[in-house]
Design an enzyme around this catalytic site. Structure first.
Site: not given
Ligand code: 4NP
Length: 153
Positions: A10, A13, A15-17, A124
């Site tokens: 993602c 790294n 939340c989703r992945s 997201d």
């Molecule tokens: P992820 O979510 O891609 O599912 O881990 C996010 C976590 C942090 C951020 C963006 C998306 N960020 O901009 O910090």
């Protein structure tokens, strides 16, 4: 079944992945499948998953304990058999990092494996509310079951 290596990707790294990693590790436990996750961005390197993601996942029995790493084109394209992106933007970024177009066959989108849900990405959840995290987990449980079915018909 031969040893298979899967990398979920993602943006951050956190939340989703890592949630995909936790779900897949649980449903594929005991099988010769190695699972990791990574982010296309490096903002959160070394961090545990987001506390909201961890707490929603824990309620469903998944313990998310990975530490964030950034996708490294110099080793991850070679190391993994399946590199599974959470959304279209992640997939585009991965495709662009494969400069010689050698590894495109390893790339896919998580929702390509969805069995019952009519979704085309794992959205997201970072800037949204609790329902976003639950929705992510619903999609991941459905898609991980589909992915496992493909690996092990
Ligand atoms: P992820 O979510 O891609 O599912 O881990 C996010 C976590 C942090 C951020 C963006 C998306 N960020 O901009 O910090």
């Amino acid at each position: 079944m031969k040893n298979t290596k899967i990398l979920f990707v993602c943006l951050g790294n956190i939340c989703r992945s890592p949630a995909a990693e936790g779900v897949m590790k649980k449903i594929a436990s005991g099988l010769p499948i190695e699972i990791q996750s990574a982010g296309t961005a490096g903002y959160h390197i070394g961090e545990l998953p987001d506390t909201r993601m961890r707490s929603h996942a824990r309620k469903r029995g998944y313990d998310l304990v990975s530490h964030a790493q950034q996708f490294d084109p110099s080793k991850h394209f070679e190391q993994f058999d399946h590199i599974v992106a959470m959304d279209g933007s992640n997939l585009r970024d991965l495709k662009a990092m494969d400069r010689k177009k050698q590894y495109q066959h390893k790339l896919s989108l998580m929702t390509d494996y969805s069995l019952t849900m009519d979704v085309n990405e794992v959205p997201d959840p970072y800037y949204g509310g609790p329902e976003g995290f639950e929705h992510v987990l619903d999609i991941l449980e459905d898609s991980c079951r589909g992915l496992l079915k493909q690996l092990r018909p």
